[in-house]
Scaffold this motif. Structure first.
Motif: not given
Length: 552
Positions: A507-517
């Motif tokens: 929720v706080l780190q959008r770049s990390l979320y995009r890389e993970t997805v």
């Protein structure tokens, strides 16, 4: 006659006396006085007229103000009525939403066999195909894949555990012999945790994780402070805690001989005369942060590394291999180097037991990056590794013979490790896979984990992860989960705490979320080809093999 004349004379005299020309009256008004009076009366009349006009203006102004006040009051009353109606409607909507949310949680905690992922539009611009568009291999292919790539790779797990445990016993015994019980920390027996002791280790080299509890010397003791049950703790510090180092003379239930002057003739029967506790200012609390009574993780790391180095030098002559630290930022990351060039890593992790439970505070934990780091060196991570091992062991007793729950976890972990080698690490780790499996074990019937349902359960596990990623929500299995069986012995403060979201960093780190997805969907897309590559040949009678038993 005489009387008549007298009467006439009296009348004449009276008329003469009362004549205005002879005797002027005092109240008589002369013509000039009348003009003055008339002028004054005209002036007074003008003043009265002006005063009447002023009073009429004031009365009109007061009437206008009264009318304005009445109009404002009427508008305020109308607003209050509309606000009351809006508040009532908002309250009803909130109640309705709460009822819907409670119903959704009660009916959707148990995942359905269908894909739990959301709509494709929830991730705009996503190139990877959703899970429901991927056809996973059938059970026969998965069984052959498991036999060739996983079971054979973990066949030496028992021998590895036995060798590491024997060496660690010797190392800790040497450490105890070098420690001064009056000044140094005292280490206890190790506890095996994580995948090697839960029989789902996949990655090579095989890695043992061992907890090493330690306690302070007298007169100190540890006072753990849990944060998972406090609502005032920031979200990024949930799941952590602090360890306060308390002296015996600071304990309200302890002896008061150090706080009271006993006199020369009085003796403390508990401590004696020569063992009185020293004042706090004269003794520095061991391994605490400067100016703080809380245990410091960095000082514990340095102490543990120095203690292990001294212990190894004491017993090095008995072994024909070398021992070295694997990672400098992890206190107990060790590596055995044999003369043949092979090596065997293992982790000794210093921990502190939380009261009398199976919860442990961990200074450093070698786990996949979660995107968050402790805010302070006095923050200790709360580990449920022992409870996780107990839950898997307890659950396996109720599952059918040859249950596929650990096989699902091993295959998913294998796919994740291969994807990491292709695209690098992401925010998704083995602990998230394990947490998803624990939730499924709690929500599914035991008969749903038969060996013949391996492909269905594997797909459901991946669907559960996809849904959790789309919602950015994966609750910790123990914190705030009241569905965990009470027979497990979980502390009540942990059961009643607010649920902890393991995917909160997304929720706080959008770049990390995009890389993970992106990495997750690429793993799903590569899964069929990867499994087929490792399963080039399937024996014709492979589907008729008896189910494999998994022993915990």
């Amino acid at each position: 006659m005489a009387l008549g004349l007298f009467g006439v004379c009296l009348v004449v005299v009276t008329a003469i006396i009362n004549h205005p020309l002879l005797v002027p009256r005092e109240n008589a008004t002369v013509p000039e006085n009348e003009e003055e009076i008339i002028r004054k009366m005209q002036v007074l009349e003008e003043k009265l007229h002006l005063e009447q006009l002023r009073l009429e203006e004031e009365v009109a102004q007061l009437a206008a103000e009264k009318e304005a006040l009445e109009r404002v009051a009427e508008e305020a009353q109308q607003q209050n009525e509309s606000r009351s109606a809006w508040d009532l409607w908002s309250t009803l909507c909130m109640i309705l939403f709460l009822v819907i949310e409670v119903w959704r949680q009660d009916h959707q905690d148990g995942p359905s066999p269908e894909c739990l992922g959301g709509d494709e539009d929830e991730l705009p611009g996503q190139d990877g195909a959703p899970l429901r568009g991927i056809i996973l291999p059938n059970k026969a292919t998965l069984d052959h894949f498991y036999e060739r790539c996983i079971r054979g790779a973990t066949a030496d797990a028992a021998r590895t555990r036995e060798f590491v445990e024997g060496f660690v016993d010797d190392l800790l015994e040497a450490l105890r012999s070098l420690c001064n019980r009056d000044r140094d920390m005292e280490v206890e027996d190790f506890i095996g945790v994580d995948s090697m002791y839960e029989n789902w280790q996949v990655d090579k080299p095989l890695l043992c994780h061992l907890f090493v509890p330690f306690i302070p010397p007298e007169p100190y003791h540890f006072h753990p402070e849990l944060w998972c049950s406090s609502r005032s703790v920031p979200l990024n510090r949930q799941g952590y805690g602090q360890i306060k180092v308390v002296r015996a003379d600071e304990d309200t239930l302890g002896c008061i001989c150090g706080k009271t002057k006993l006199g020369e003739d009085l003796l403390c029967l508990l401590h004696g005369k020569n063992n009185l506790a020293q004042p706090i200012s004269e003794v520095e609390d061991p391994l605490c942060a400067r100016g703080s009574p809380y245990l410091d993780t960095m000082q514990v790391m340095r102490w543990f590394q120095v203690a292990l180095t001294r212990a190894w030098h004491r017993i090095a002559h008995k072994y024909e291999f070398d021992l070295a630290f694997g990672q400098l930022d992890t206190p107990g990351s060790l590596k055995i180097r044999f003369r043949s060039g092979k090596f065997m890593p293992f982790n000794l992790i210093p921990v502190i037991q939380c009261d009398d439970s199976d919860l442990y505070f961990v200074s450093h934990l070698s786990r996949e990056p979660s995107g968050e780091t402790p805010a302070s060196s006095t923050d200790w991570l709360l580990s449920f590794a022992v409870y996780e091992r107990h839950f898997l062991r307890m659950t396996s007793k109720t599952l059918p013979e040859g249950a596929c729950h650990l096989t699902c976890l091993q295959i998913a972990s294998f796919l994740l490790s291969k994807q990491r080698r292709l695209t690098g690490p992401s925010g998704l780790g083995n602990y998230h896979l394990k947490t998803a499996l624990l939730h499924l074990l709690l929500s599914r019937r035991s008969t749903d984990w038969k060996a013949g349902q391996l492909d269905a359960r594997l797909r459901e596990l991946l669907c559960f992860l996809e849904k959790s990623l789309l919602e950015k929500k994966l609750h910790h299995f123990f914190i705030g989960n009241r569905k965990v069986p009470e027979t497990l012995g979980l502390p009540e403060a942990v059961r009643k705490a607010e649920p902890l979201n393991l995917f909160r960093p997304f929720v706080l780190q959008r770049s990390l979320y995009r890389e993970t997805v992106d990495s997750f969907y690429e793993m799903l897309k590569n899964a069929p080809a990867l499994i087929s590559e490792y399963s080039l040949h399937i024996p014709s009678d492979h589907a008729n093999l008896p189910p494999k038993a998994v022993i915990l």
